[in-house]
Design an enzyme around this catalytic site. Structure first.
Site, PDB file in Angstrom:
ATOM      1  CE1 TYR A  96      28.425  38.626  38.890  1.00 54.21           C
ATOM      2  CE2 TYR A  96      29.345  36.555  38.635  1.00 54.21           C
ATOM      3  CZ  TYR A  96      29.387  37.991  38.649  1.00 54.21           C
ATOM      4  OH  TYR A  96      30.667  38.379  38.160  1.00 54.21           O
ATOM      5  CG  HIS A 103      35.988  39.064  39.587  1.00 55.75           C
ATOM      6  ND1 HIS A 103      36.134  40.569  40.235  1.00 55.75           N
ATOM      7  CD2 HIS A 103      36.893  38.485  40.057  1.00 55.75           C
ATOM      8  CE1 HIS A 103      37.228  40.136  41.124  1.00 55.75           C
ATOM      9  NE2 HIS A 103      37.662  38.988  40.762  1.00 55.75           N
ATOM     10  NE  ARG A 113      32.470  43.015  37.295  1.00 51.68           N
ATOM     11  CZ  ARG A 113      31.814  42.028  38.151  1.00 51.68           C
ATOM     12  NH1 ARG A 113      32.267  41.838  39.273  1.00 51.68           N
ATOM     13  NH2 ARG A 113      31.147  40.989  37.694  1.00 51.68           N
TER      14      ARG A 113
HETATM   15  C1  TPP Z   1      42.465  38.691  51.039  1.00 56.66           C
HETATM   16  C2  TPP Z   1      41.382  38.175  49.716  1.00 56.66           C
HETATM   17  N1  TPP Z   1      40.320  37.645  50.021  1.00 56.66           N
HETATM   18  C3  TPP Z   1      39.718  37.189  48.752  1.00 56.66           C
HETATM   19  C4  TPP Z   1      39.997  37.239  47.568  1.00 56.66           C
HETATM   20  C5  TPP Z   1      39.402  37.105  46.261  1.00 56.66           C
HETATM   21  N2  TPP Z   1      38.824  38.212  45.667  1.00 56.66           N
HETATM   22  C6  TPP Z   1      39.464  38.795  44.584  1.00 56.66           C
HETATM   23  S1  TPP Z   1      38.732  40.104  44.032  1.00 56.66           S
HETATM   24  C7  TPP Z   1      37.695  39.903  45.210  1.00 56.66           C
HETATM   25  C8  TPP Z   1      36.437  40.898  45.373  1.00 56.66           C
HETATM   26  C9  TPP Z   1      36.711  42.254  45.408  1.00 56.66           C
HETATM   27  O1  TPP Z   1      35.551  43.146  45.080  1.00 56.66           O
HETATM   28  P1  TPP Z   1      35.733  44.701  45.261  1.00 56.66           P
HETATM   29  O2  TPP Z   1      36.802  45.126  46.561  1.00 56.66           O
HETATM   30  O3  TPP Z   1      34.667  45.421  45.167  1.00 56.66           O
HETATM   31  O4  TPP Z   1      36.837  44.933  44.165  1.00 56.66           O
HETATM   32  P2  TPP Z   1      36.471  44.898  42.423  1.00 56.66           P
HETATM   33  O5  TPP Z   1      37.074  43.265  42.123  1.00 56.66           O
HETATM   34  O6  TPP Z   1      35.234  44.988  42.277  1.00 56.66           O
HETATM   35  O7  TPP Z   1      37.590  45.975  41.882  1.00 56.66           O
HETATM   36  C10 TPP Z   1      37.782  38.906  45.995  1.00 56.66           C
HETATM   37  C11 TPP Z   1      36.995  38.435  47.423  1.00 56.66           C
HETATM   38  C12 TPP Z   1      41.347  38.213  47.340  1.00 56.66           C
HETATM   39  N3  TPP Z   1      41.969  38.334  46.270  1.00 56.66           N
HETATM   40  N4  TPP Z   1      42.086  38.557  48.641  1.00 56.66           N
END
Ligand code: TPP
Ligand code: MG
Length: 348
Positions: A252, A243, A239
């Site tokens: 970070y 985010h 990425r």
């Molecule tokens: C059930 C849940 N817990 C926490 C969140 C908050 N949250 C949003 S994105 C994220 C990280 C996800 O990381 P990843 O699975 O690697 O996907 P990426 O964002 O890198 O595409 C989190 C913890 C959420 N959206 N849903």
């Protein structure tokens, strides 16, 4: 690790030059869309946006390996995959402006984007099991991130898929980050793909910044899936951006572990220069890809702008067949708030 770029010439792959150019054009469409979406968000055109810059090869490569009738279960991050599958860009933009997804009512086999992490995984497995029960032969591609592999829904979905031979390809895009949390701290497993073994099927890693390697691997995985065994593919990419537009990665990024150059390389530059080395693309084709993409995005923005603002009450729709008392209370509260502040009208 499965890879094409740097290891093979185009003539040694199963792809013809025109297919490779089509993949390139979709990567350009995705990159230009992402850049414009970030700019639009910055001027308040939409409230937030999760950029996928750096992940275009992974997503476009995977999308190209799917058959037209295969279902895609996407997330907020996999817009490049949706664009390459034919979801109108205007739909993605109107969704980010507060509308229900799929404003154009297309009938592509694409589920709404999951924003809660990993919830789409059991849904995708259920869709795969339903295909088995109905004797349909399409496959299901379930997209998720590295962070999603720590959720219960991931393990439950993988378990069901293994037990019931669900025709699901688990496409895990490892972009090294779950918001600010690096992959190194996500799990003590050596790889994410290795988790598949515990559920009775295989998993493998691919260079996710090499679109043809991803397409080749996903195509072969889908042929196993169609013959009755789930597969997990871990696509290793990076990425490049934040985010979401609400995030500041400079807080970070210094905590990222050392990653090899191929992992953080820009997939579009890398693919373009390889295609040039292969004599498979010309300056004119590159320019035309960018011009066409820009034109498509201009039209999508215009189309999205012509859609009237959503009604505030829309947030209560399409959730339950019958509104439960808790939501009815919330709706009444919103109506009272709206009336007191002369903000909006809710239709009943
Ligand atoms: C059930 C849940 N817990 C926490 C969140 C908050 N949250 C949003 S994105 C994220 C990280 C996800 O990381 P990843 O699975 O690697 O996907 P990426 O964002 O890198 O595409 C989190 C913890 C959420 N959206 N849903
Ligand atoms: Mg991630």
């Amino acid at each position: 690790m499965h890879r094409v770029i740097g290891e093979r010439d185009l003539s040694e792959t199963p792809f013809i030059a025109e297919e490779a150019r089509q993949v390139y054009r979709d990567m350009v469409r995705a990159r230009r869309f992402d850049d414009r979406a970030v700019s639009l968000q910055r001027r308040g055109w939409m409230s937030g946006y999760p950029p996928f810059r750096g992940q275009e090869a992974s997503q476009v490569g995977a999308a190209h390996a799917m058959a037209d009738e295969d279902w895609l279960f996407p997330t907020y991050r996999s817009n490049a995959m949706q664009i390459a599958r034919g979801v109108p860009m205007a739909d993605i933009l109107t969704f980010r402006r507060g509308h229900a997804e799929f404003h154009s009512d297309h009938d592509l086999p694409v589920f709404p984007q999951a924003v809660p992490i990993a919830t789409q995984i059991p849904h995708a497995v259920g869709a795969g099991m339903a295909a088995n029960y109905r004797g349909e032969d399409h496959a299901v591609v379930c997209y998720f991130g590295d962070g999603a592999t720590s959720e219960g829904d991931f393990h439950e979905g993988m378990n069901f898929a293994g037990v019931f031979d669900a025709p699901v390809l688990f496409f895990c895009e490892n972009n090294n980050w779950a918001i600010s949390h690096p992959r190194a701290k996500q799990t003590a497993s050596a790889t994410l793909a290795g988790k598949a073994e515990a559920y009775g099927f295989s998993g493998g890693q691919v260079d996710g910044n090499d679109p043809l390697a991803v397409a080749e691997m996903v195509e072969s995985a889908l042929s196993d899936v169609r013959s009755g065994t789930p597969v997990m593919v871990e696509s290793l990419t990076y990425r490049q951006g934040a985010h979401t537009t609400s995030d500041d990665p400079s807080r970070y990024r210094h905590r990222a572990e050392d990653l090899p150059d191929w992992r953080t390389a820009d997939p579009l530059d890398r693919f373009e220069s390889w295609l040039r080395d292969q004599g498979a693309i010309t300056d004119e084709a590159v320019e035309a890809a960018h011009d066409d993409a820009e034109e498509e995005i201009d039209a999508a923005i215009e189309a999205a702008e012509s859609v009237p603002d959503p009604e505030p009450g829309d947030v209560f729709g399409d959730v339950y067949a019958e509104t439960p008392p808790r939501l009815a209370d919330q709706r009444r509260w919103l109506e009272g708030f709206a009336a007191d502040h002369d903000l909006m009208e809710l239709d009943h």
